[in-house]
Design a protein around this motif. Sequence first.
Motif, PDB file in Angstrom:
ATOM      1  N   GLY A  28       0.815  -1.202   0.000  1.00 55.06           N
ATOM      2  CA  GLY A  28       0.000   0.000   0.000  1.00 55.06           C
ATOM      3  C   GLY A  28       0.852   1.256   0.000  1.00 55.06           C
ATOM      4  O   GLY A  28       1.936   1.286  -0.574  1.00 55.06           O
ATOM      5  N   ALA A  29       0.360   2.298   0.679  1.00 47.74           N
ATOM      6  CA  ALA A  29       1.069   3.579   0.726  1.00 47.74           C
ATOM      7  C   ALA A  29       0.695   4.308   2.000  1.00 47.74           C
ATOM      8  O   ALA A  29      -0.369   4.083   2.567  1.00 47.74           O
ATOM      9  N   ASN A  30       1.588   5.198   2.426  1.00 46.40           N
ATOM     10  CA  ASN A  30       1.236   6.044   3.555  1.00 46.40           C
ATOM     11  C   ASN A  30       0.794   7.406   3.018  1.00 46.40           C
ATOM     12  O   ASN A  30       0.906   7.685   1.818  1.00 46.40           O
ATOM     13  N   ILE A  31       0.281   8.244   3.887  1.00 46.70           N
ATOM     14  CA  ILE A  31      -0.242   9.543   3.463  1.00 46.70           C
ATOM     15  C   ILE A  31       0.842  10.377   2.778  1.00 46.70           C
ATOM     16  O   ILE A  31       0.594  11.006   1.751  1.00 46.70           O
ATOM     17  N   ALA A  32       2.061  10.357   3.325  1.00 47.05           N
ATOM     18  CA  ALA A  32       3.150  11.158   2.745  1.00 47.05           C
ATOM     19  C   ALA A  32       3.422  10.761   1.294  1.00 47.05           C
ATOM     20  O   ALA A  32       3.643  11.628   0.433  1.00 47.05           O
ATOM     21  N   GLU A  33       3.394   9.465   1.002  1.00 48.37           N
ATOM     22  CA  GLU A  33       3.629   8.997  -0.374  1.00 48.37           C
ATOM     23  C   GLU A  33       2.508   9.475  -1.298  1.00 48.37           C
ATOM     24  O   GLU A  33       2.767   9.881  -2.436  1.00 48.37           O
ATOM     25  N   MET A  34       1.277   9.441  -0.800  1.00 55.12           N
ATOM     26  CA  MET A  34       0.146   9.865  -1.628  1.00 55.12           C
ATOM     27  C   MET A  34       0.146  11.378  -1.838  1.00 55.12           C
ATOM     28  O   MET A  34      -0.174  11.861  -2.926  1.00 55.12           O
ATOM     29  N   ILE A  63       1.782   0.006  10.887  1.00 57.23           N
ATOM     30  CA  ILE A  63       2.915  -0.915  10.834  1.00 57.23           C
ATOM     31  C   ILE A  63       4.160  -0.151  11.272  1.00 57.23           C
ATOM     32  O   ILE A  63       4.520   0.859  10.649  1.00 57.23           O
ATOM     33  N   ASP A  64       4.790  -0.624  12.340  1.00 56.12           N
ATOM     34  CA  ASP A  64       5.987   0.035  12.888  1.00 56.12           C
ATOM     35  C   ASP A  64       5.755   1.519  13.134  1.00 56.12           C
ATOM     36  O   ASP A  64       6.609   2.359  12.831  1.00 56.12           O
ATOM     37  N   GLY A  65       4.575   1.858  13.633  1.00 57.47           N
ATOM     38  CA  GLY A  65       4.268   3.243  13.970  1.00 57.47           C
ATOM     39  C   GLY A  65       3.842   4.121  12.809  1.00 57.47           C
ATOM     40  O   GLY A  65       3.596   5.300  12.987  1.00 57.47           O
ATOM     41  N   VAL A  66       3.753   3.548  11.605  1.00 50.85           N
ATOM     42  CA  VAL A  66       3.359   4.327  10.423  1.00 50.85           C
ATOM     43  C   VAL A  66       2.050   3.761   9.882  1.00 50.85           C
ATOM     44  O   VAL A  66       1.939   2.562   9.627  1.00 50.85           O
TER      45      VAL A  66
END
Length: 73
Positions: free
Chosen positions: A24-30, A61-64
């Motif tokens: 998937g992706a985190n908000i920063a990547e999006m 996952i790992d705090g993210v």
Amino acid sequence: MTNTTTRSASKLDQLEVLLMRKDGANIAEMVTATGWQAHSVRGVMAGALKKRGLTIISEKIDGVRRYRAGKSA
């Protein structure tokens, strides 16, 4: 005559590709991919992408916080 022009991927298409990745992706990547603010990305996930038939899964996952998508049945 054949039209040989291709349409570039929309920002919604780009988000869908990011969310369909295995991790998937985190908000920063999006935010980086679209140039939108974080609240706009979250809004699109809650609205437009769900209308496309995607189920959004959120995991920490790992705090993210990471988001993934799958097709709704």
